[in-house]
Design a protein around this motif. Structure first.
Motif, PDB file in Angstrom:
ATOM      1  N   UNK A 158      46.671  42.466  43.915  1.00  0.00           N
ATOM      2  CA  UNK A 158      47.804  42.936  43.119  1.00  0.00           C
ATOM      3  C   UNK A 158      47.984  42.088  41.864  1.00  0.00           C
ATOM      4  N   UNK A 159      47.801  40.765  42.018  1.00  0.00           N
ATOM      5  CA  UNK A 159      47.969  39.873  40.869  1.00  0.00           C
ATOM      6  C   UNK A 159      46.872  40.076  39.832  1.00  0.00           C
ATOM      7  N   UNK A 160      45.644  40.373  40.285  1.00  0.00           N
ATOM      8  CA  UNK A 160      44.522  40.537  39.366  1.00  0.00           C
ATOM      9  C   UNK A 160      44.448  41.938  38.765  1.00  0.00           C
ATOM     10  N   UNK A 161      45.149  42.890  39.395  1.00  0.00           N
ATOM     11  CA  UNK A 161      45.037  44.278  38.938  1.00  0.00           C
ATOM     12  C   UNK A 161      45.454  44.432  37.482  1.00  0.00           C
ATOM     13  N   UNK A 162      46.545  43.769  37.098  1.00  0.00           N
ATOM     14  CA  UNK A 162      47.007  43.872  35.717  1.00  0.00           C
ATOM     15  C   UNK A 162      45.986  43.329  34.730  1.00  0.00           C
ATOM     16  N   UNK A 163      45.358  42.211  35.098  1.00  0.00           N
ATOM     17  CA  UNK A 163      44.340  41.620  34.230  1.00  0.00           C
ATOM     18  C   UNK A 163      43.144  42.560  34.100  1.00  0.00           C
ATOM     19  N   UNK A 164      42.745  43.156  35.224  1.00  0.00           N
ATOM     20  CA  UNK A 164      41.583  44.050  35.210  1.00  0.00           C
ATOM     21  C   UNK A 164      41.859  45.315  34.400  1.00  0.00           C
ATOM     22  N   UNK A 165      43.092  45.839  34.495  1.00  0.00           N
ATOM     23  CA  UNK A 165      43.440  47.015  33.697  1.00  0.00           C
ATOM     24  C   UNK A 165      43.435  46.672  32.210  1.00  0.00           C
ATOM     25  N   UNK A 166      43.924  45.476  31.875  1.00  0.00           N
ATOM     26  CA  UNK A 166      43.923  45.051  30.475  1.00  0.00           C
ATOM     27  C   UNK A 166      42.494  44.935  29.934  1.00  0.00           C
ATOM     28  N   UNK A 167      41.556  44.541  30.791  1.00  0.00           N
ATOM     29  CA  UNK A 167      40.168  44.372  30.365  1.00  0.00           C
ATOM     30  C   UNK A 167      39.383  45.685  30.388  1.00  0.00           C
ATOM     31  N   UNK A 168      39.531  46.455  31.468  1.00  0.00           N
ATOM     32  CA  UNK A 168      38.660  47.605  31.691  1.00  0.00           C
ATOM     33  C   UNK A 168      39.406  48.938  31.696  1.00  0.00           C
ATOM     34  N   UNK A 169      40.723  48.917  31.690  1.00  0.00           N
ATOM     35  CA  UNK A 169      41.489  50.141  31.827  1.00  0.00           C
ATOM     36  C   UNK A 169      41.629  50.532  33.294  1.00  0.00           C
ATOM     37  N   UNK A 213      40.501  47.864  52.641  1.00  0.00           N
ATOM     38  CA  UNK A 213      41.279  49.105  52.640  1.00  0.00           C
ATOM     39  C   UNK A 213      42.673  48.862  52.064  1.00  0.00           C
ATOM     40  N   UNK A 214      43.321  47.786  52.511  1.00  0.00           N
ATOM     41  CA  UNK A 214      44.693  47.523  52.081  1.00  0.00           C
ATOM     42  C   UNK A 214      44.738  47.051  50.626  1.00  0.00           C
ATOM     43  N   UNK A 215      43.822  46.160  50.250  1.00  0.00           N
ATOM     44  CA  UNK A 215      43.817  45.645  48.882  1.00  0.00           C
ATOM     45  C   UNK A 215      43.528  46.756  47.876  1.00  0.00           C
ATOM     46  N   UNK A 216      42.621  47.663  48.223  1.00  0.00           N
ATOM     47  CA  UNK A 216      42.310  48.790  47.336  1.00  0.00           C
ATOM     48  C   UNK A 216      43.540  49.663  47.125  1.00  0.00           C
ATOM     49  N   UNK A 249      47.504  51.766  43.704  1.00  0.00           N
ATOM     50  CA  UNK A 249      48.843  52.360  43.727  1.00  0.00           C
ATOM     51  C   UNK A 249      49.766  51.658  42.725  1.00  0.00           C
ATOM     52  N   UNK A 250      49.745  50.318  42.729  1.00  0.00           N
ATOM     53  CA  UNK A 250      50.656  49.575  41.855  1.00  0.00           C
ATOM     54  C   UNK A 250      50.442  49.902  40.381  1.00  0.00           C
ATOM     55  N   UNK A 251      49.191  50.086  39.987  1.00  0.00           N
ATOM     56  CA  UNK A 251      48.901  50.317  38.579  1.00  0.00           C
ATOM     57  C   UNK A 251      48.934  51.794  38.196  1.00  0.00           C
ATOM     58  N   UNK A 252      49.053  52.690  39.176  1.00  0.00           N
ATOM     59  CA  UNK A 252      49.063  54.123  38.869  1.00  0.00           C
ATOM     60  C   UNK A 252      50.282  54.512  38.050  1.00  0.00           C
ATOM     61  N   UNK A 253      51.442  53.929  38.359  1.00  0.00           N
ATOM     62  CA  UNK A 253      52.650  54.286  37.610  1.00  0.00           C
ATOM     63  C   UNK A 253      52.534  53.865  36.150  1.00  0.00           C
ATOM     64  N   UNK A 254      51.903  52.726  35.909  1.00  0.00           N
ATOM     65  CA  UNK A 254      51.696  52.273  34.532  1.00  0.00           C
ATOM     66  C   UNK A 254      50.707  53.200  33.824  1.00  0.00           C
ATOM     67  N   UNK A 303      39.300  49.695  36.758  1.00  0.00           N
ATOM     68  CA  UNK A 303      39.857  49.141  37.999  1.00  0.00           C
ATOM     69  C   UNK A 303      39.496  50.034  39.179  1.00  0.00           C
ATOM     70  N   UNK A 304      39.619  51.342  39.001  1.00  0.00           N
ATOM     71  CA  UNK A 304      39.308  52.280  40.078  1.00  0.00           C
ATOM     72  C   UNK A 304      37.833  52.221  40.470  1.00  0.00           C
ATOM     73  N   UNK A 305      36.963  52.156  39.474  1.00  0.00           N
ATOM     74  CA  UNK A 305      35.531  52.085  39.776  1.00  0.00           C
ATOM     75  C   UNK A 305      35.166  50.780  40.469  1.00  0.00           C
ATOM     76  N   UNK A 306      35.821  49.685  40.083  1.00  0.00           N
ATOM     77  CA  UNK A 306      35.560  48.397  40.743  1.00  0.00           C
ATOM     78  C   UNK A 306      35.866  48.496  42.235  1.00  0.00           C
TER      79      UNK A 306
END
Length: 421
Positions: A381-392, A250-253, A258-263, A396-399
């Motif tokens: 949080x650290x992997x979110x940026x990498x996942x967005x770069x790979x999948x958008x 729940x917390x990691x999701x 949230x962190x990547x939503x602003x980007x 990330x949301x679907x994952x």
């Protein structure tokens, strides 16, 4: 009949115990409001200070991540301290360590020392760990049918951070102007605020709820278990294991999306004002429902409330995956669902953990749970940026939606099996 608690204050009868519990809640609300307001400024500012100091966006991001690494590192030691000497000592130590860390950040900026800056951010993480553990202090004296309500009301203390945090950053920006490096002035206020939080909790949280619970035989004190014993208690007890797993996911999701939503919104050319409104809606959805979520956790059961939270997070992930970057309304709707799902899932998961853990190791297991939750969230949080770069952002949301759905099925299956037995 009079029982003498460990810190020297007598409690007579259930009515007096309820009075003490109300005093504990009032103390925690005050302390957490001060802490939340100060800490809301810490993360965004540390990135700016580090970037000015090093000229590197990567090092700026590392400085912010080290706050969460510090929270991971301090979560178990602070829980062990609470177990030995009471909640006041554990929570106060975390806030005072965080205050020292904020002061070190200022000195690191003044002396142009990136290493000292990182030391400060790690120490600042102790305050985050203490803030997380404060929610359990609200349940030490609570009856079994009021765990959710006792914990849920504390969420309102974080509203101060959501509403006043951004404005406070500007208000404190003038501290040390012309003397201190840019952006470091507010960290003087953060250091002072965390120090005040530490003193307040030590002075006002009387009697200590954990020590009093022990004196009333609501909680037993066993020989301090080792950390691996606490982890074994998490792994070996199915209800505890499910509660911790749910808290982690729940917390990691929430953190990742949230962190990547602003980007994501920035890629759609949203203005800073628009992004701020969307994030504010999300934050309000996280903290405003707390008392209602706590009440429902007590009335319909923490398991059912946890399932509602997980379902809301799945709905949020689907909504965010479908939301184009240029549509702040749909992104905002997704973040609103995400905040509400976090509120329901995180609070009910914490209630389930508290209710399921046996007396004697409960405090350290709560610390071990925070360790695992914060560790998972930091990794996410650290992997979110990498996942967005790979999948958008949609990928990330679907994952995370798929991960939460798997946990939902597991919790629902376990709850149905338990009911059948």
């Amino acid at each position: 009949m009079s029982v003498k608690p460990a810190d020297g204050e007598a409690v007579r009868g259930d009515q007096s115990l309820r009075t003490v519990q109300r005093r504990v809640i009032r103390s925690l609300l005050l302390v957490q409001a001060v802490f939340s307001l100060m800490f809301a400024m810490a993360g965004p500012l540390i990135s700016l200070i580090a970037e000015r100091l090093t000229g590197s966006a990567g090092k700026a991001g590392l400085a912010q991540a080290m706050i969460y690494c510090g929270a991971v590192a301090f979560s178990v030691p602070l829980a062990a301290l609470s177990m030995d000497r009471g909640r006041r000592s554990g929570i106060a130590a975390g806030y005072l360590t965080g205050a020292a860390g904020a002061a070190a950040v200022v000195l690191g900026a003044v002396w142009s020392s990136y290493v000292l800056l990182l030391v400060g951010t790690v120490s600042l993480g102790a305050a985050l760990a203490a803030g997380a553990q404060a929610r359990y202090a609200a349940t030490d004296l609570a009856s079994a049918d009021r765990l959710g309500r006792s914990m849920g009301v504390l969420s309102w203390s974080s509203i101060a951070a959501a509403v006043l945090g951004p404005a406070s950053t500007g208000a404190f920006a003038g501290i040390g102007r012309g003397v201190l490096p840019e952006f470091s002035g507010p960290y003087v206020a953060i250091a002072a605020g965390l120090a005040i939080s530490g003193v307040l909790v030590f002075v006002t949280l009387r009697p200590d709820p954990l020590l009093l619970a022990r004196s009333l035989d609501r909680e037993t004190k066993a020989a301090r278990p080792k950390f691996r014993t606490a982890l074994a208690a998490v792994a070996g007890d199915p209800p505890v294991r499910r509660a911790v797993l749910s808290l982690m996911i729940v917390h990691a999701t929430m953190i990742s999306l949230m962190n990547m939503a602003s980007i994501h919104l920035d890629h759609g050319a949203a203005t800073l004002a628009t992004i701020g409104v969307v994030i504010s809606v999300h934050t309000a959805a996280m903290f405003l429902p707390g008392p209602l979520v706590g009440y429902l956790s007590d009335r319909i059961g923490a398991h059912r409330m946890l399932l509602i939270g997980l379902a809301l997070e799945v709905a949020a992930a689907i909504t965010l995956a479908a939301a184009p970057a240029h549509d702040p309304f749909l992104v905002g709707l997704g973040l609103l669902l995400l905040g509400a799902g976090w509120s329901a899932g995180y609070l009910s998961g914490s209630v389930l953990l508290t209710a399921s853990t046996r007396s004697g190791v409960r405090t350290l297991v709560q610390g071990a749970a925070d360790f695992l939750v914060l560790l998972t969230s930091a990794g996410g949080a650290l992997l979110a940026g990498v996942m967005v770069a790979m999948w958008g952002y949609g990928g990330l949301s679907l994952f995370w939606g798929a991960v939460v759905a798997i946990v939902f099925v597991r919790i629902a299956t376990a709850a149905r099996r338990t009911s059948a037995e």
